[in-house]
Each structure stands twice: as structure tokens, then as C-alpha cells.
Motif scaffolding. Structure first.
Motif, PDB file in Angstrom:
ATOM      1  N   ARG A 126      25.993  60.027  41.736  1.00 24.79           N
ATOM      2  CA  ARG A 126      24.810  60.876  41.556  1.00 24.79           C
ATOM      3  C   ARG A 126      25.255  62.330  41.532  1.00 24.79           C
ATOM      4  N   TRP A 127      25.122  62.956  40.367  1.00 22.37           N
ATOM      5  CA  TRP A 127      25.401  64.374  40.204  1.00 22.37           C
ATOM      6  C   TRP A 127      24.088  65.137  40.377  1.00 22.37           C
ATOM      7  N   SER A 128      24.123  66.218  41.146  1.00 20.61           N
ATOM      8  CA  SER A 128      22.913  67.004  41.344  1.00 20.61           C
ATOM      9  C   SER A 128      23.270  68.477  41.518  1.00 20.61           C
ATOM     10  N   ALA A 137      27.872  62.513  44.667  1.00 20.29           N
ATOM     11  CA  ALA A 137      27.815  61.469  45.690  1.00 20.29           C
ATOM     12  C   ALA A 137      28.248  60.153  45.049  1.00 20.29           C
ATOM     13  N   HIS A 138      29.348  59.594  45.521  1.00 20.31           N
ATOM     14  CA  HIS A 138      29.943  58.397  44.915  1.00 20.31           C
ATOM     15  C   HIS A 138      29.728  57.174  45.797  1.00 20.31           C
ATOM     16  N   THR A 139      29.371  56.065  45.163  1.00 22.50           N
ATOM     17  CA  THR A 139      29.297  54.774  45.843  1.00 22.50           C
ATOM     18  C   THR A 139      30.130  53.773  45.056  1.00 22.50           C
ATOM     19  N   VAL A 140      30.952  53.012  45.738  1.00 25.35           N
ATOM     20  CA  VAL A 140      31.724  51.935  45.113  1.00 25.35           C
ATOM     21  C   VAL A 140      31.449  50.663  45.897  1.00 25.35           C
ATOM     22  N   SER A 141      31.020  49.618  45.202  1.00 21.54           N
ATOM     23  CA  SER A 141      30.741  48.340  45.855  1.00 21.54           C
ATOM     24  C   SER A 141      31.562  47.234  45.220  1.00 21.54           C
ATOM     25  N   VAL A 236      35.551  74.271  46.660  1.00 23.54           N
ATOM     26  CA  VAL A 236      35.388  72.826  46.529  1.00 23.54           C
ATOM     27  C   VAL A 236      35.411  72.246  47.929  1.00 23.54           C
ATOM     28  N   TRP A 237      34.302  71.597  48.323  1.00 16.30           N
ATOM     29  CA  TRP A 237      34.219  71.003  49.656  1.00 16.30           C
ATOM     30  C   TRP A 237      34.198  69.482  49.533  1.00 16.30           C
ATOM     31  N   MET A 238      34.642  68.798  50.566  1.00 18.81           N
ATOM     32  CA  MET A 238      34.708  67.330  50.526  1.00 18.81           C
ATOM     33  C   MET A 238      34.485  66.772  51.919  1.00 18.81           C
ATOM     34  N   ALA A 288      30.286  48.290  50.616  1.00 19.49           N
ATOM     35  CA  ALA A 288      30.224  49.487  49.791  1.00 19.49           C
ATOM     36  C   ALA A 288      30.927  50.639  50.497  1.00 19.49           C
ATOM     37  N   TRP A 289      31.561  51.481  49.705  1.00 17.25           N
ATOM     38  CA  TRP A 289      32.184  52.724  50.183  1.00 17.25           C
ATOM     39  C   TRP A 289      31.366  53.896  49.648  1.00 17.25           C
ATOM     40  N   PHE A 290      31.305  54.997  50.436  1.00 14.86           N
ATOM     41  CA  PHE A 290      30.509  56.156  50.033  1.00 14.86           C
ATOM     42  C   PHE A 290      31.275  57.435  50.349  1.00 14.86           C
ATOM     43  N   GLY A 291      31.247  58.395  49.426  1.00 12.86           N
ATOM     44  CA  GLY A 291      31.898  59.677  49.640  1.00 12.86           C
ATOM     45  C   GLY A 291      31.177  60.779  48.874  1.00 12.86           C
ATOM     46  N   VAL A 292      31.236  61.993  49.414  1.00  9.56           N
ATOM     47  CA  VAL A 292      30.527  63.136  48.817  1.00  9.56           C
ATOM     48  C   VAL A 292      31.452  64.355  48.773  1.00  9.56           C
ATOM     49  N   TRP A 293      31.352  65.090  47.700  1.00  9.19           N
ATOM     50  CA  TRP A 293      32.049  66.377  47.575  1.00  9.19           C
ATOM     51  C   TRP A 293      31.200  67.281  46.697  1.00  9.19           C
ATOM     52  N   GLY A 294      31.593  68.550  46.582  1.00 12.97           N
ATOM     53  CA  GLY A 294      30.801  69.445  45.749  1.00 12.97           C
ATOM     54  C   GLY A 294      31.538  70.726  45.427  1.00 12.97           C
TER      55      GLY A 294
END
Length: 298
Positions: A126-128, A137-141, A236-238, A288-294
Motif C-alpha cells: 500500500r503506497w500512500s 506498507a508491505h505484506t507478504v503471505s 528515508v525511514w524504516m 504473513a510478514w509486515f514491514g513499513v518504510w517511507g
């Protein structure tokens, strides 16, 4: 149709971004009309993996070979000069939009099992855009029946303010460790990091991976690229799902893009992780794995 496939423009006040189907990433991002990332045109292929999502591994796998759960695998070697398998499969796959608003777009990509990587993954990003800039915001299942090993990274090139070249820019990477890489750009050890304080890039050529990232109380690490002339900067934050960051000074790009931007690449693992297992995500069935950066322009 553009070479990067379908396009989705999202905006919030002075933030505007274009997200693309091929690679599931960002083609352009501007703030107050100023480019924040190195963009590319409709008729171009993304130069240097620009803006792409990298999975099921980021960076390089030595000779494309690894073993997992007692079985040896061979990946396609796609970087001939280093004889490595580079940046996974989804960077050139076509992603599909499943939700679109004025300020966000959610893309999905199903990676089917194949020779060399016999696991199926379902990826969603999800790009916002909002007051804090551009967020991913990335999800991998794992919809399969066996545990799947993977890593994920991204590959945006950041522009330091109004500078046409990065030589006068300062870079701050809050890391305690820098990997020592051999001629194949594969880790063979580690040493002290060299950008723990803001440092002028000058003519430095960088293609290095940093770990042991220093984080704030909220668990995020921040890499900052600044233009001391204009006072403009971009961060760039993560979150702590991304334990590593790769820095590349775009010296291998052509024309005006050479040394025109710095790739700041949040990654979940270091190079060659499928072979070494270091910080490799092992995703159980139905997990599922979840990670966010921006990206935050200043």
C-alpha cells in the motif's frame, strides 16, 4: 501503454507520486514541485531498478546458488559482471491494483513457484501520501503448504535538494556495522560503519550494505541525505522489519543520472541471505510478514 504498465497518481497537498504496475513501485515523487526521487519517463524502462520492490530476495546471491532444508537450488544469474542472481523476481512482474483512492493505491502480486524457488508468495504493497510524505506498507503471505524463505527490499533513488550532482550532498547512515564485500559484492566480513556522522560525499563511490541500525524510541531508523546549499533534505525511514540498508551512489547509471541521486534501499536481510540464512524470513504456511518504510522530504 507505458513500459512501466498501468499508472496511478496519488496526491496530498504538496506531495504527488506516480505508482506503477511493473515492479509495483514508485515512478516519480515530488514535493512542492521539486523531485524527491529520480524519476523516469513513460517510454523508459526503470533505470537501475528505480523504485522497484525487490523480492523474494534483495541484492545478490553468489553464483545464484543456495540450499534450503537440505535441497540445493539454482537461480537465474542476471548480473553477468558479478555472476550473481540480483534482486529477485517481482521487480519486473506486473502488479495489480486492488484499492485506489486519491491519496493511496494498494497493489498485489502473486509470485508462483518456479525452478530455483519452489514456493508461492502473495505480496501486497500500500503506497500512500500524507503529511509525513510517501509511505510504503508491505505484506507478504505464504499460501502454500511448506515454509518459504524470503527477503524483501526496495530501490528508490533520492535526490538531495536542488543539487544536480550528489558530490556536495551530505549523507548520514545511523549504522554501527558496514559489510565488507568481495568482487562479487558478496559479504566476506564486517567492519565499522563510515557514515554514522553526516559526511560530504565528494567523489566517494558507494555500493555498500549497513547493519546494526541505530533506532529511535519508536523502533525506526532514519537515513538522511541533505543539500547544504539550499538547506533541503530527504529522509528515508524504516521500521524494525528492515534490519539493513544498502547505499548506492548511482555511479553505474548513464548520462545525467550518473551521480545524480543516491539509492537508499531498506532491506530485510544482507546480500546472499538465501545462501547464508542471515536475517532470512522463514514464512510458515498461512503466516504473513509486515514491514513499513517511507520517504520524508524536509
Amino acid at each position: 501503454m507505458a513500459l512501466s504498465g498501468e499508472q496511478w497518481a496519488i496526491a496530498y497537498n504538496d506531495h504527488e507520486a506516480v505508482i506503477v504496475a511493473v515492479g509495483g513501485g514508485v515512478r516519480s515523487y515530488t514535493y512542492r514541485g521539486r523531485p524527491v526521487v529520480m524519476g523516469y519517463a513513460d517510454e523508459e524502462l526503470a533505470p537501475g531498478w528505480s523504485g522497484h520492490v525487490l523480492a523474494p530476495w534483495p541484492n545478490r546471491i553468489r553464483d545464484g546458488k543456495y540450499a534450503y532444508d537440505g535441497t540445493e537450488y539454482q537461480l537465474p544469474v542476471n548480473e553477468i559482471e558479478t555472476n550473481t542472481a540480483l534482486h529477485g523476481f517481482v521487480a519486473w512482474a506486473e502488479w495489480n491494483a486492488v484499492d485506489v483512492t486519491d491519496t493511496s493505491v494498494t497493489l498485489e502480486c502473486r509470485l508462483p513457484a518456479r525452478l530455483g524457488y519452489p514456493w508461492t508468495l502473495q505480496l501486497r504493497t500500500r503506497w500512500s501520501v500524507g503529511p509525513g510524505g510517501l509511505r510504503a506498507a508491505h505484506t507478504v503471505s505464504n499460501p502454500g503448504h511448506k515454509t518459504a524463505p524470503f527477503g524483501l527490499g526496495t530501490h528508490s533513488y533520492l535526490i538531495p535538494g536542488s543539487l544536480e550532482r550528489i558530490d556536495e550532498a551530505t549523507l548520514h547512515v545511523p549504522a554501527a556495522k558496514k559489510l565488507k564485500l568481495d568482487k562479487q559484492r558478496i559479504p566476506v566480513g564486517a567492519g565499522a560503519a563510515d557514515f554514522d556522522d553526516p559526511t560530504v560525499l565528494k567523489d566517494l563511490v558507494i555500493d555498500d550494505c549497513y547493519g546494526d541500525l541505530k533506532r529511535g524510541s519508536d523502533g525506526t531508523a532514519e537515513v538522511r541525505l541533505a543539500d547544504p546549499v539550499s538547506g533541503q533534505a530527504v529522509t528515508v525511514w524504516m521500521d524494525d522489519s528492515f534490519g539493513w540498508v544498502h547505499i548506492y551512489t548511482s555511479d553505474g547509471l548513464e548520462g545525467d543520472r550518473k551521480r545524480g541521486a543516491v539509492a537508499i534501499e531498506p532491506t530485510t536481510c544482507p546480500p546472499n541471505a538465501l545462501a547464508t540464512g542471515e536475517d532470512l524470513v522463514e514464512l510458515s504456511p498461512s503466516e504473513a510478514w509486515f514491514g513499513v518504510w517511507g520517504i520524508r522530504p524536509e
